[in-house]
Design a protein around this motif. Sequence first.
Motif, mmCIF file in Angstrom:
data_model
loop_
_atom_site.group_PDB
_atom_site.id
_atom_site.type_symbol
_atom_site.label_atom_id
_atom_site.label_comp_id
_atom_site.label_asym_id
_atom_site.label_seq_id
_atom_site.Cartn_x
_atom_site.Cartn_y
_atom_site.Cartn_z
ATOM 1 N N SER A 121 0.831 -1.208 0.000
ATOM 2 C CA SER A 121 0.000 0.000 0.000
ATOM 3 C C SER A 121 0.864 1.255 0.000
ATOM 4 C CB SER A 121 -0.933 0.001 1.217
ATOM 5 O OG SER A 121 -0.184 0.042 2.421
ATOM 6 N N ARG A 122 1.999 1.199 0.732
ATOM 7 C CA ARG A 122 2.898 2.359 0.737
ATOM 8 C C ARG A 122 3.511 2.583 -0.647
ATOM 9 N NH1 ARG A 122 6.096 0.856 6.361
ATOM 10 N NH2 ARG A 122 4.277 1.041 7.751
ATOM 11 N N ILE A 123 3.888 1.494 -1.304
ATOM 12 C CA ILE A 123 4.464 1.618 -2.650
ATOM 13 C C ILE A 123 3.431 2.178 -3.620
ATOM 14 C CG2 ILE A 123 5.383 0.309 -4.600
ATOM 15 C CD1 ILE A 123 6.643 -1.604 -2.567
ATOM 16 N N ILE A 124 2.190 1.666 -3.531
ATOM 17 C CA ILE A 124 1.123 2.138 -4.420
ATOM 18 C C ILE A 124 0.838 3.618 -4.172
ATOM 19 C CG2 ILE A 124 -1.333 1.908 -4.958
ATOM 20 C CD1 ILE A 124 -1.032 -1.101 -4.388
ATOM 21 N N ALA A 125 0.805 4.017 -2.885
ATOM 22 C CA ALA A 125 0.537 5.424 -2.564
ATOM 23 C C ALA A 125 1.643 6.331 -3.096
ATOM 24 C CB ALA A 125 0.391 5.593 -1.047
#
Length: 277
Positions: free
Chosen positions: A132-136
Amino acid sequence: MQLDLNVISIKRTDESVGTAIPNRDTELKSIGAGPVVTYYLSEEELNRMREKDAPACGLTRKDLLEAIAAGETLSSIERAWGMKYNTIHNWVKKWGLKGITPDRAQELLEQNSDAVESPAGPAPVTVEDVASRIIAAEAERTKEKDDEIDRLRSELEKATDEIKALSVEKEKATATISDLNTQLEEARPVSNESDEPAGIVVEKNDSMVDHPAHYNAGHIECIDAIEAATTGLSGVHAFNTGTAIKYLWRWSHKGGIEDLQKARWYIDRLIAAAGGA
């Protein structure tokens, strides 16, 4: 799957001890992993792992903090633990305790005590959290690129509009220069002296200079009508009025639609000069 720095995973297998001679059945039994046993290290065990580089006398960071909090000096601690002279300062620096005071030492000890009471430690980081951090982060970068594209597109549209406006002004300026050249040619006096070499007779059509046909379609000549129409006018008012009449007078005999467009252009300038725009 969980990533946790405070967890050690130990894999166990129930495979039997192998022999020197390969055995297919034994090899097949050892395929795959056994059950995973999760063990959480205590704060004391973690501190021992962090302090595995310690002096030979056995002094630990915790021992040093307790002694400082009790009011001991570095020199007295060094003598009590049988350390070589001034070697304790290297360990103080290495453990990040340079300039330590009793109050600060007591504060660090209390922090370690609170950590022992909560052995679970920080919340584990899951693969979903990392994803989720990478996607954000990727979404933020994409948004920044889109904003930059929008900004550049806006600047391009603005520059295009400015170029169009300059093109219109250029066309108007060209038309004005053309009209001024025409008026200059019409106002230039006719020379009686011939520029032709001696002995050559050149026929000149004086009517195209003094009384052009496209200005004498009726019983009134255009120049007379302009003089009458501009009586009492001066400056740009007189000039724009006379020029507009000239193009309206001759359009059907000379310039056609282009003369009508020129007449409208001068009429628009006359309206602006008269305070109508």
